[in-house]
Write an enzyme that holds these catalytic residues in place. Structure first.
Site, mmCIF file in Angstrom:
data_model
loop_
_atom_site.group_PDB
_atom_site.id
_atom_site.type_symbol
_atom_site.label_atom_id
_atom_site.label_comp_id
_atom_site.label_asym_id
_atom_site.label_seq_id
_atom_site.Cartn_x
_atom_site.Cartn_y
_atom_site.Cartn_z
ATOM 1 N N CYS B 120 -12.218 -1.597 14.105
ATOM 2 C CA CYS B 120 -12.431 -0.213 13.657
ATOM 3 C C CYS B 120 -11.462 0.221 12.564
ATOM 4 O O CYS B 120 -11.744 1.141 11.805
ATOM 5 C CB CYS B 120 -12.354 0.719 14.855
ATOM 6 S SG CYS B 120 -13.602 0.324 16.091
ATOM 7 N N HIS B 255 -12.655 7.542 11.576
ATOM 8 C CA HIS B 255 -13.454 6.520 12.248
ATOM 9 C C HIS B 255 -14.351 7.212 13.276
ATOM 10 O O HIS B 255 -13.893 8.020 14.080
ATOM 11 C CB HIS B 255 -12.541 5.502 12.927
ATOM 12 C CG HIS B 255 -13.268 4.640 13.901
ATOM 13 N ND1 HIS B 255 -14.428 3.966 13.566
ATOM 14 C CD2 HIS B 255 -13.040 4.368 15.213
ATOM 15 C CE1 HIS B 255 -14.867 3.311 14.628
ATOM 16 N NE2 HIS B 255 -14.050 3.542 15.632
ATOM 17 N N ASN B 285 -21.126 4.266 16.836
ATOM 18 C CA ASN B 285 -19.796 3.816 16.404
ATOM 19 C C ASN B 285 -20.015 2.502 15.646
ATOM 20 O O ASN B 285 -20.371 1.486 16.239
ATOM 21 C CB ASN B 285 -18.914 3.618 17.647
ATOM 22 C CG ASN B 285 -17.554 3.027 17.322
ATOM 23 O OD1 ASN B 285 -17.357 2.421 16.268
ATOM 24 N ND2 ASN B 285 -16.612 3.177 18.238
#
Lengths: 73, 361
Positions: B120, B255, B285
């Site tokens: 991430c 993020h 995500n």
């Protein structure tokens, strides 16, 4: 803040009706107290009471009263 | 924190590509309890995501995004001196997937090409690495590709993820072009903490533990606590170091972990939510790609010739986190494309009924 007001904060967080929670209620018996609710609890405790909850502390909670005891305001 | 300043280097184009297939997350829940579904959607904010089929990997979407920038006239293949691909879902154990992207784009051999295993936090690390190399080499243009196909999973495993954590992930890749501009520049602040490497981990399937489950449950609470405390702190430190204020930025691009995290970080650094781009509701995500995807989702179809000042932060597996602030013209943010490219590498994929790779002679 009174005990009832603290319980109301938790009821609001868990989207329960007013009066659903009592301090001796076991957290295992509350369906809404799931992994997502635990993240919401972290935010609530830090924002409202300045208390940082760790995973170990959360794992140690057995009753609603265990949470209320840390609401020191 | 490691603070770096890249004078005379700019981020000159951003593109992103996603699988064409839209998945309604409720159709993928292990737990069909309506209350769970309602809470999942409310707390994560994820309603839909993109998922690639087994003919495509993250590298295909990375290639599509990088080619989109090339086809839009921002670079010629021979101009690229650096290609860095950030992924947790590479095509091969070795070589780096970046090498296949180099080949597909037709880049020259006068090019530094490698993968970085980051999730991430990939975006902030990728652009920082590329800018550092540009600053210290004769290369003039660099490409960063960042993406994962965690929603897809690996074909020869029946169960893709061990828990509903897998439900969060969407597949997507982005490409970012950096170049020496002779003026301006940007800065980064990066941090890592290996003492918390177990909080998010895929420990099996490599060399230390060759066999085992594809994933193990993460420590959600530790990761959540890390995110809402360390990320705002680093953002504040970055603002102090660069002598800027949150109001100086048009957007805080975070993020896209989940909605609760976005709201908390935004609140803690004082950025109104309307200035925090959100794309996780439609893409999930998307790991390291999520910051550039959120930028492209916000500005990719806006036809304006004006500069925006973006404060970005990526964070996740490692644990690893960072902040990058940069300016970019809206016209250099390209629209999201559905990716149809597939790399036919000539290797065989034959599986038995159990989904295990067939043994070949």
């Amino acid at each position: 803040m009174t005990e009832r007001e603290k319980l109301a904060l938790l009821e609001d967080m868990l989207e329960l009706d007013e009066g659903d929670l009592t301090v001796d209620k076991a957290l295992d018996d509350i369906d809404e107290y799931d992994s997502m609710a635990k993240l919401s609890l972290i935010v609530l405790m830090e924002d409202e009471f300045g208390v940082k909850l760790t995973g170990d502390v959360i794992k140690g909670f057995e009753t609603v009263g265990d949470i209320v005891a840390l609401m020191n305001k | 924190m490691v603070f770096s300043k890249y004078d005379g280097v700019k981020i000159s184009a951003i593109a992103a590509s996603v699988p064409p297939t839209v998945i309604d997350v409720t159709s993928e829940l292990d737990n069909p309890d309506p209350k769970y579904i309602k809470n999942f959607m409310k707390n994560t904010g994820i309603l839909e995501k993109r998922k690639s089929d087994f003919t495509q990997t993250a590298a295909d979407f990375s290639y599509t995004a990088a080619k989109q920038i090339m086809d839009s006239g921002y670079y010629k293949p021979e101009e690229i001196g650096v290609l860095i691909n950030l992924t947790q879902t590479p095509d091969y154990r070795t070589p780096s997937t970046a090498l296949t992207i180099q080949k597909r784009l037709g880049l020259s051999m006068d090019c530094l090409v490698f993968d970085v295993n980051l999730g991430c936090s990939g975006f902030v690390y990728g652009v920082s690495l590329a800018a550092s190399i540009l600053n210290s080499s004769n290369a003039t243009k660099a490409l960063v590709t960042v993406g994962d196909s965690l929603a897809r999973g690996r074909r020869h495993r029946k169960k893709v993820m061990s828990s509903n954590t897998g439900l969060l992930f969407g597949d997507a890749s982005a490409a970012i072009l950096l170049e020496k501009s002779g003026e301006g520049g940007f800065s980064s602040a990066l941090m890592s903490d290996g003492t918390r490497h177990k909080a998010l981990s895929i420990p099996y399937g490599a060399w230390r533990h060759p066999e085992g489950p594809q994933s193990v449950p993460g420590d959600d609470i530790a990761v959540f606590n890390f995110t809402i405390s360390e990320v705002p702190k680093l953002l504040e430190e970055y603002l102090a170091q660069t002598d800027t204020k949150i109001e100086d930025y048009d957007n805080l691009v975070l993020h896209q972990a989940n909605m609760m995290i976005l709201k908390n970080i935004a609140k803690r650094v004082g950025m109104p939510m309307e200035n925090v781009p959100v794309c996780l509701d439609r893409y999930g995500n998307t790991s390291g790609c999520s910051v550039p995807l959120a930028i492209v989702d916000r500005y990719g179809t806006v036809e304006e010739d004006r500069e925006v000042n973006l404060l970005t932060s990526s964070f996740g597996v490692g644990l690893s986190w960072g902040v990058v602030g940069f300016k970019i013209n809206v016209k250099d943010i390209l629209p999201i494309t559905d990716g149809y490219d597939i790399y036919e590498d000539g290797y065989s994929d034959e599986y038995d009924d159990e989904g295990e790779l067939k043994k070949t002679e």
